[in-house]
Design a protein around this motif. Structure first.
Motif, PDB file in Angstrom:
ATOM      1  N   LEU A 121       0.827  -1.210   0.000  1.00  0.00           N
ATOM      2  CA  LEU A 121       0.000   0.000   0.000  1.00  0.00           C
ATOM      3  C   LEU A 121       0.867   1.268   0.000  1.00  0.00           C
ATOM      4  CD1 LEU A 121      -2.705  -1.211   2.543  1.00  0.00           C
ATOM      5  CD2 LEU A 121      -3.072  -0.800   0.119  1.00  0.00           C
ATOM      6  N   ARG A 122       2.012   1.212   0.682  1.00  0.00           N
ATOM      7  CA  ARG A 122       2.949   2.354   0.683  1.00  0.00           C
ATOM      8  C   ARG A 122       3.484   2.603  -0.729  1.00  0.00           C
ATOM      9  NH1 ARG A 122       5.800   3.700   5.645  1.00  0.00           N
ATOM     10  NH2 ARG A 122       7.757   3.769   4.516  1.00  0.00           N
ATOM     11  N   HIS A 123       3.914   1.545  -1.398  1.00  0.00           N
ATOM     12  CA  HIS A 123       4.429   1.694  -2.766  1.00  0.00           C
ATOM     13  C   HIS A 123       3.329   2.169  -3.706  1.00  0.00           C
ATOM     14  CE1 HIS A 123       8.600   0.262  -2.738  1.00  0.00           C
ATOM     15  NE2 HIS A 123       8.235  -0.512  -1.744  1.00  0.00           N
ATOM     16  N   SER A 124       2.114   1.664  -3.497  1.00  0.00           N
ATOM     17  CA  SER A 124       0.980   2.083  -4.321  1.00  0.00           C
ATOM     18  C   SER A 124       0.743   3.583  -4.180  1.00  0.00           C
ATOM     19  CB  SER A 124      -0.279   1.307  -3.912  1.00  0.00           C
ATOM     20  OG  SER A 124      -1.405   1.759  -4.623  1.00  0.00           O
ATOM     21  N   ALA A 125       0.871   4.098  -2.948  1.00  0.00           N
ATOM     22  CA  ALA A 125       0.684   5.534  -2.702  1.00  0.00           C
ATOM     23  C   ALA A 125       1.725   6.353  -3.460  1.00  0.00           C
ATOM     24  CB  ALA A 125       0.773   5.818  -1.200  1.00  0.00           C
ATOM     25  N   VAL A 126       2.981   5.921  -3.401  1.00  0.00           N
ATOM     26  CA  VAL A 126       4.065   6.660  -4.053  1.00  0.00           C
ATOM     27  C   VAL A 126       3.907   6.629  -5.573  1.00  0.00           C
ATOM     28  CG1 VAL A 126       6.544   6.632  -4.500  1.00  0.00           C
ATOM     29  CG2 VAL A 126       5.705   6.433  -2.167  1.00  0.00           C
ATOM     30  N   VAL A 127       3.559   5.464  -6.118  1.00  0.00           N
ATOM     31  CA  VAL A 127       3.374   5.354  -7.573  1.00  0.00           C
ATOM     32  C   VAL A 127       2.218   6.247  -8.030  1.00  0.00           C
ATOM     33  CG1 VAL A 127       2.710   3.789  -9.449  1.00  0.00           C
ATOM     34  CG2 VAL A 127       4.398   3.055  -7.760  1.00  0.00           C
ATOM     35  N   SER A 128       1.130   6.293  -7.257  1.00  0.00           N
ATOM     36  CA  SER A 128      -0.002   7.173  -7.596  1.00  0.00           C
ATOM     37  C   SER A 128       0.433   8.635  -7.614  1.00  0.00           C
ATOM     38  CB  SER A 128      -1.149   6.986  -6.595  1.00  0.00           C
ATOM     39  OG  SER A 128      -1.787   5.756  -6.784  1.00  0.00           O
ATOM     40  N   LEU A 129       1.246   9.040  -6.634  1.00  0.00           N
ATOM     41  CA  LEU A 129       1.712  10.426  -6.569  1.00  0.00           C
ATOM     42  C   LEU A 129       2.591  10.787  -7.768  1.00  0.00           C
ATOM     43  CD1 LEU A 129       2.538  10.737  -2.762  1.00  0.00           C
ATOM     44  CD2 LEU A 129       0.757  11.978  -3.990  1.00  0.00           C
ATOM     45  N   LEU A 130       3.317   9.799  -8.292  1.00  0.00           N
ATOM     46  CA  LEU A 130       4.207  10.056  -9.424  1.00  0.00           C
ATOM     47  C   LEU A 130       3.480  10.022 -10.766  1.00  0.00           C
ATOM     48  CD1 LEU A 130       7.334   7.941  -8.368  1.00  0.00           C
ATOM     49  CD2 LEU A 130       7.052  10.422  -8.189  1.00  0.00           C
ATOM     50  N   THR A 131       2.304   9.379 -10.806  1.00  0.00           N
ATOM     51  CA  THR A 131       1.650   9.160 -12.099  1.00  0.00           C
ATOM     52  C   THR A 131       0.315   9.882 -12.268  1.00  0.00           C
ATOM     53  OG1 THR A 131       0.669   7.104 -11.221  1.00  0.00           O
ATOM     54  CG2 THR A 131       2.734   6.910 -12.436  1.00  0.00           C
ATOM     55  N   ARG A 132      -0.258  10.432 -11.171  1.00  0.00           N
ATOM     56  CA  ARG A 132      -1.534  11.146 -11.304  1.00  0.00           C
ATOM     57  C   ARG A 132      -1.613  12.309 -10.321  1.00  0.00           C
ATOM     58  NH1 ARG A 132      -5.958   6.387 -10.415  1.00  0.00           N
ATOM     59  NH2 ARG A 132      -7.340   8.180 -10.463  1.00  0.00           N
ATOM     60  N   LYS A 133      -2.632  13.168 -10.523  1.00  0.00           N
ATOM     61  CA  LYS A 133      -2.781  14.351  -9.675  1.00  0.00           C
ATOM     62  C   LYS A 133      -3.967  14.258  -8.725  1.00  0.00           C
ATOM     63  CE  LYS A 133      -0.540  17.518 -12.922  1.00  0.00           C
ATOM     64  NZ  LYS A 133      -0.699  18.727 -13.766  1.00  0.00           N
ATOM     65  N   ASP A 134      -4.952  13.409  -9.047  1.00  0.00           N
ATOM     66  CA  ASP A 134      -6.140  13.296  -8.194  1.00  0.00           C
ATOM     67  C   ASP A 134      -5.889  12.271  -7.087  1.00  0.00           C
ATOM     68  OD1 ASP A 134      -6.069  11.277 -10.157  1.00  0.00           O
ATOM     69  OD2 ASP A 134      -8.200  10.852  -9.873  1.00  0.00           O
ATOM     70  N   VAL A 135      -4.958  12.605  -6.195  1.00  0.00           N
ATOM     71  CA  VAL A 135      -4.512  11.648  -5.172  1.00  0.00           C
ATOM     72  C   VAL A 135      -4.772  12.191  -3.766  1.00  0.00           C
ATOM     73  CG1 VAL A 135      -2.575  10.276  -4.307  1.00  0.00           C
ATOM     74  CG2 VAL A 135      -2.676  10.883  -6.726  1.00  0.00           C
ATOM     75  N   VAL A 136      -5.336  11.332  -2.926  1.00  0.00           N
ATOM     76  CA  VAL A 136      -5.455  11.606  -1.492  1.00  0.00           C
ATOM     77  C   VAL A 136      -4.712  10.499  -0.770  1.00  0.00           C
ATOM     78  CG1 VAL A 136      -7.001  11.869   0.480  1.00  0.00           C
ATOM     79  CG2 VAL A 136      -7.720  12.686  -1.765  1.00  0.00           C
ATOM     80  N   VAL A 137      -3.739  10.854   0.044  1.00  0.00           N
ATOM     81  CA  VAL A 137      -3.000   9.851   0.823  1.00  0.00           C
ATOM     82  C   VAL A 137      -3.363  10.023   2.286  1.00  0.00           C
ATOM     83  CG1 VAL A 137      -0.750   8.935   1.471  1.00  0.00           C
ATOM     84  CG2 VAL A 137      -1.089   9.860  -0.826  1.00  0.00           C
ATOM     85  N   GLU A 326       7.706  15.246  -0.093  1.00  0.00           N
ATOM     86  CA  GLU A 326       8.423  15.585  -1.329  1.00  0.00           C
ATOM     87  C   GLU A 326       7.866  14.848  -2.543  1.00  0.00           C
ATOM     88  OE1 GLU A 326      10.712  17.751   1.309  1.00  0.00           O
ATOM     89  OE2 GLU A 326      10.246  15.621   1.533  1.00  0.00           O
ATOM     90  N   PHE A 327       7.136  13.760  -2.332  1.00  0.00           N
ATOM     91  CA  PHE A 327       6.567  13.016  -3.456  1.00  0.00           C
ATOM     92  C   PHE A 327       5.313  13.708  -4.004  1.00  0.00           C
ATOM     93  CE2 PHE A 327       9.388   9.890  -1.733  1.00  0.00           C
ATOM     94  CZ  PHE A 327       9.766   9.114  -2.820  1.00  0.00           C
ATOM     95  N   PHE A 328       4.752  14.647  -3.227  1.00  0.00           N
ATOM     96  CA  PHE A 328       3.651  15.464  -3.725  1.00  0.00           C
ATOM     97  C   PHE A 328       4.216  16.565  -4.620  1.00  0.00           C
ATOM     98  CE2 PHE A 328       1.494  13.499  -0.221  1.00  0.00           C
ATOM     99  CZ  PHE A 328       0.144  13.518  -0.546  1.00  0.00           C
ATOM    100  N   LYS A 329       3.380  17.044  -5.529  1.00  0.00           N
ATOM    101  CA  LYS A 329       3.774  18.210  -6.312  1.00  0.00           C
ATOM    102  C   LYS A 329       3.715  19.434  -5.394  1.00  0.00           C
ATOM    103  CE  LYS A 329       3.909  15.331  -9.675  1.00  0.00           C
ATOM    104  NZ  LYS A 329       5.184  14.705 -10.004  1.00  0.00           N
TER     105      LYS A 329
END
Length: 696
Positions: A121-137, A326-329
Motif C-alpha cells: 500500500l505504501r508503494h501504491s501511494a508513491v506510484v499514484s503520486l508520481l503518475t496522477r494528480k487526483d490523489v489523497v494519501v 516531497e513526493f507530492f507536487k
C-alpha cells in the motif's frame, strides 16, 4: 487529469455547508493555516471530502494512529471512488530499533517484522503520486520520516516499450539494484522470475498481479499483466514502467559517489576516536562500516542502508530528509486530523530519534550520518507543508492562534445529541444509603457534607451524579443493560495490562470481550473493530486507541475507569474525545468512574452539556427527531489485499484451525514432492492465512 468528485447520497446539512465554504475559500485564497472544529458525529470526513472536491488539490491527511488512518481511508474511498485514495503507514508489525545502552554495555540490533500488505500500500501511494494528480494519501505520522529522494526513485524506474531491444543481462542486474529479489517459486510483491526468454516482475505496488515480459532474442515482443494464480491476462501494454521495490534504490554513479563519501566520513570518525584514545570505538566503527561498504559494492544494498541515506541523496549534514511530502507536487494541502494529539506527536518524534542515535554514534556503532536518517523537525514539517487544515473537536492553542479561519461544526445533521453523562463515585457501604436517599430528596447540602473533598468547589452537576460501592459489579450491570438492546460497549483503562486483564475477566463473566492497544498490529486492529461492529465482539477494552475519531455507530455506552486520575489520558480534551465515541448512537451514554471528581471531569461535562443544548435548540427549530448514524461495514485492509479469511474459517476454533494447518502442510509437502509447485504455493498461502487467524 481526473477531477476530484464526491459521490454520495448525502448533501451538506447543518453547519457542514458553512464549514465547506469557509475552509475552501480560505485555502483557495492562499491562507497557510485554517481550523475545522467539528464535534464527534458532525460528519468531518464527509466535509473533508467535499473540501477536497472544492479545492481540487492533491491532499495528504495525517492521523495520529493507524486505526484512525484505516477508518478515514475506507470512508474516503467510498466518497471518492473514481480518484486515487491511498494508505501510507509504518509497515512494521513488530519493530525493535537499533540501540545501545551504555550502562549495561548492551547493544540491541534492529529487529523487525515487515507487513508486506502495508508495504504494498505504501508503494501504491508513491506510484499514484508520481503518475496522477487526483490523489489523497491517508497517512500516519510515518509520513514525516526519511523516505529517500523522489527524483532518484523516479529516475531509477525501468521503462519498457514493445518492439525495442534490451540487454537481457542488464535488465536482471538493474532489477537487483532496484531492490527486487530473484525467486522462481514464490508469488509475492518485490520479486522477479526468469524462464528462458521470459521475465516475470512482481511490482511492490500491486496486490495480485504481475508483469510478464516476453522477448525474442533481445527484442521485447509483448508486455502483459496477469493474475497471480489464474495466470489470466488482465491487460496488454505497449509501454510499461517498473518502479523500484526499495525506496533506497540508486543508480551506479550515485552509489559510487556515496561509497566514496562514506569512506571519507569513516576515516574522519576513526581519526576522531583515536584522538580521544577510544580504540574500541575506532575498531568497532571501522569493522561495521567496512562490512556495509562491501555489501553495497556487491549488491547495492545492506542492512541499515537508510542510515547512509544522506550520502545517497547528496544532502549536507543537518539538512532535512526527503519524506512523503516531497513526493507530492508543489501545490498540495495537508489535513492534520485530531490535531490536538497529532501535532504534539510530530513535535516529539525528532527528539526521541536523536536521543537514541546519540549513544550509537558516540560508542562507534554508527557514523554521524545516521543522525540524518530521521523524521522531520516540527518547524521543517510546517515549512514544507504549503497549506494546512487542522481538524479537531478540541483544537489546541497552536491551531487557534495560527489559523486565519476557524469554522465550527457543532450541529449534527442527524440531530444526535452529545451523550448523557453520569459520574459515578466509589463510596463505602455506610455512606451509600445516605447518599442515595439525599439524592432522591435532592438535598444538595447533605451530599456535599458527606462527600466533602470528593467534589470540586465549583461542582454544579448534581443531576449527573451517582454512587456505587462495587465497581466491577456496577460495570457488569451497565454492560448487561446495553447488550439487551443489541448495542456495544467501549471501556477505557489507564494501562495495557489493565485492558488485557479486564477483557479476560469479562470473558469469564460470559461476555464477548477483547482488548485493543498499540501492541496489536495495525491490520488486526481494523479487524477487531469490524468484529465489534458485526457483533462477533460485544465489549472492547482499550487505553488510548479508543479515543479520537473512532467511528462505531453501534456503541451506545462508553465507560471511563479512573476518570479522576490526573494526566494526559484523563485531561479535559481526552475525556471529551472519549465521551464522543458514543455520540453516533441515539442512546449514547458515558459513565465516568472515580474516587473523586477532577476539574478536567467537571469541564468536560460542562462542555458536553453546552453542545447538547446547542443541538437541542437546532432540533426544535427544524423539527428534527434524532436518529442513530448508519454506516455500512467497510471492506477491510485484508480484503483490499486479498487476504480476508472465509466465513467458514472465522467460525473455526483455534484447535480446528491448527488441525486444518497440519492437514494442509502434509498436502503441500506431497505436492512439492510431486513437482506440483503451483498447488504447493496455493496451499502455502492458505496456511499463512490460517496462521494469521490465530496470531501465529
Amino acid at each position: 487529469m481526473s477531477k476530484f468528485q464526491v459521490i454520495s447520497k448525502y448533501s451538506p446539512k447543518g453547519d457542514q455547508e458553512k464549514a465547506i465554504k469557509e475552509i475552501s475559500q480560505s485555502i483557495l485564497k492562499g491562507n497557510k493555516f485554517q481550523t475545522l472544529l467539528g464535534v464527534t458525529g458532525s460528519g468531518k470526513t464527509y466535509v473533508m471530502a467535499k473540501i477536497i472536491e472544492k479545492i481540487q488539490k492533491p491532499t495528504l491527511i495525517i492521523c495520529h494512529n493507524k486505526l484512525l488512518a484505516a477508518q478515514i481511508y475506507h470512508e474516503l474511498k467510498n466518497f471518492l471512488p473514481n480518484n486515487a485514495v491511498e494508505y501510507f503507514i509504518s509497515y512494521y508489525d513488530y519493530y525493535q530499533p537499533e540501540s545501545y545502552i551504555p550502562e549495561k554495555d548492551l547493544y540491541i540490533e534492529k529487529d523487525c517484522s515487515i507487513n508486506w500488505v502495508i508495504d504494498r500500500l505504501r508503494h501504491s501511494a508513491v506510484v499514484s503520486l508520481l503518475t496522477r494528480k487526483d490523489v489523497v494519501v491517508v497517512a500516519s505520522v510515518s509520513a514525516i520520516y526519511n523516505l529517500g529522494k523522489p527524483e532518484e526513485y523516479e529516475k531509477q524506474a525501468l521503462r519498457f516499450e514493445v518492439g525495442k531491444s534490451y540487454s537481457y543481462k542488464e535488465i536482471l542486474k538493474k532489477l537487483v539494484y532496484l531492490g527486487y529479489q530473484r525467486n522462481d517459486y514464490e508469488f509475492k510483491p518485490g520479486i522477479f522470475k526468469v524462464k528462458g526468454d521470459v521475465i516475470e516482475i512482481f511490482p511492490p505496488s500491486e496486490e495480485d498481479k504481475y508483469i510478464r515480459l516476453e522477448f525474442f532474442d533481445e527484442e521485447l515482443e509483448s508486455i502483459r499483466e496477469l493474475k497471480y494464480f489464474e495466470r489470466e491476462t488482465v491487460k496488454q501494454y505497449k509501454e510499461y514502467i517498473v518502479y523500484p521495490a526499495s525506496f533506497y534504490a540508486v543508480e551506479k554513479p550515485t552509489l559510487e559517489r556515496a561509497l566514496f563519501t562514506i569512506e571519507q566520513e569513516l576515516e574522519e570518525q576513526i581519526k576522531y576516536f583515536l584522538s580521544q584514545k577510544k580504540l574500541l570505538e575506532a575498531n568497532r566503527i571501522e569493522k561495521r562500516t567496512r562490512a556495509d561498504l562491501e555489501l553495497l559494492k556487491e549488491f547495492g544494498y545492506c542492512k541499515g542502508i537508510e542510515n547512509y541515506s544522506r550520502h545517497f541523496d547528496g544532502r549536507k549534514p543537518g539538512d532535512p530528509p526527503y519524506s512523503l511530502l516531497e513526493f507530492f507536487k508543489k501545490d498540495f494541502v495537508v489535513f492534520i486530523d485530531e490535531s490536538h494529539v497529532t501535532l504534539p506527536q510530530i513535535k516529539a518524534m525528532y527528539r526521541g530519534d536523536k536521543s537514541r542515535k546519540d549513544n550509537l554514534v558516540k560508542h562507534g556503532f554508527r557514523l554521524p550520518c545516521a543522525y540524518d536518517n530521521r523524521p522531520l523537525k516540527f518547524e521543517e514539517f510546517i515549512e514544507k507543508a504549503p497549506q494546512i487544515l487542522f481538524v479537531s473537536a478540541t483544537p489546541g492553542k497552536f491551531e487557534l492562534e495560527k489559523s486565519s479561519v476557524i469554522s465550527e461544526m457543532i450541529v449534527r445533521p442527524t440531530g444526535l445529541l452529545d451523550p448523557d453523562i453520569t459520574i459515578k463515585l466509589l463510596v463505602d457501604k455506610e455512606n451509600y444509603k445516605k447518599l442515595k436517599e439525599a439524592k432522591t430528596k435532592k438535598d444538595i447540602n447533605t451530599i456535599k457534607n458527606i462527600l466533602k473533598s470528593k467534589l470540586p468547589s465549583s461542582f454544579d452537576l448534581f443531576d449527573n451524579l451517582d454512587f456505587t460501592t462495587n465497581l466491577m459489579q456496577d460495570v457488569i450491570f451497565e454492560i448487561s443493560k446495553v447488550l439487551k438492546k443489541n448495542e456495544r460497549v467501549l471501556i477505557t483503562t489507564l494501562t495495557k495490562k489493565q485492558a488485557e486483564e479486564l477483557s479476560e475477566y469479562l470473558k469469564e463473566q460470559g461476555f464477548k470481550a477483547y482488548y485493543l492497544h498499540s501492541n496489536i498490529d495495525s491490520v488486526k486492529r481494523v479487524e477487531i473493530i469490524r468484529d465489534l461492529r458485526k457483533g462477533n465482539l460485544e465489549v472492547l477494552v482499550g487505553v488510548n486507541l479508543l479515543r479520537e475519531g473512532l467511528d462505531i455507530p453501534e456503541v451506545s455506552l462508553v465507560i471511563i475507569l479512573d476518570a479522576d486520575k490526573q494526566g494526559f489520558l484523563r485531561s479535559e480534551t481526552s475525556l471529551i474525545q472519549t465521551i464522543g465515541r458514543c455520540a453516533r448512537n441515539v442512546n449514547g451514554r458515558a459513565i465516568l468512574y472515580g474516587d473523586s471528581i477532577s476539574l478536567a471531569m467537571l469541564n468536560a461535562c460542562r462542555e458536553t452539556l453546552r453542545r447538547r443544548e446547542i443541538q437541542k435548540a437546532y432540533n426544535e427549530k427544524h423539527k428534527i427527531v434524532p436518529k442513530s448514524v448508519y454506516r455500512p461495514l467497510d471492506t477491510s485492509i485484508l480484503e483490499d489485499a486479498g487476504l480476508k479469511p472465509k466465513d467458514e474459517e472465522i467460525k473455526l476454533t483455534e484447535e480446528e484451525i491448527l488441525n486444518k494447518i497440519e492437514k494442509l502442510e502434509k498436502e503441500m509437502k506431497k505436492a512439492a514432492k510431486n513437482w506440483d509447485f503451483e498447488k504447493a504455493i496455493k496451499l502455502r498461502e492458505e496456511i499463512k492465512k490460517l496462521r494469521r487467524l490465530i496470531g501465529l
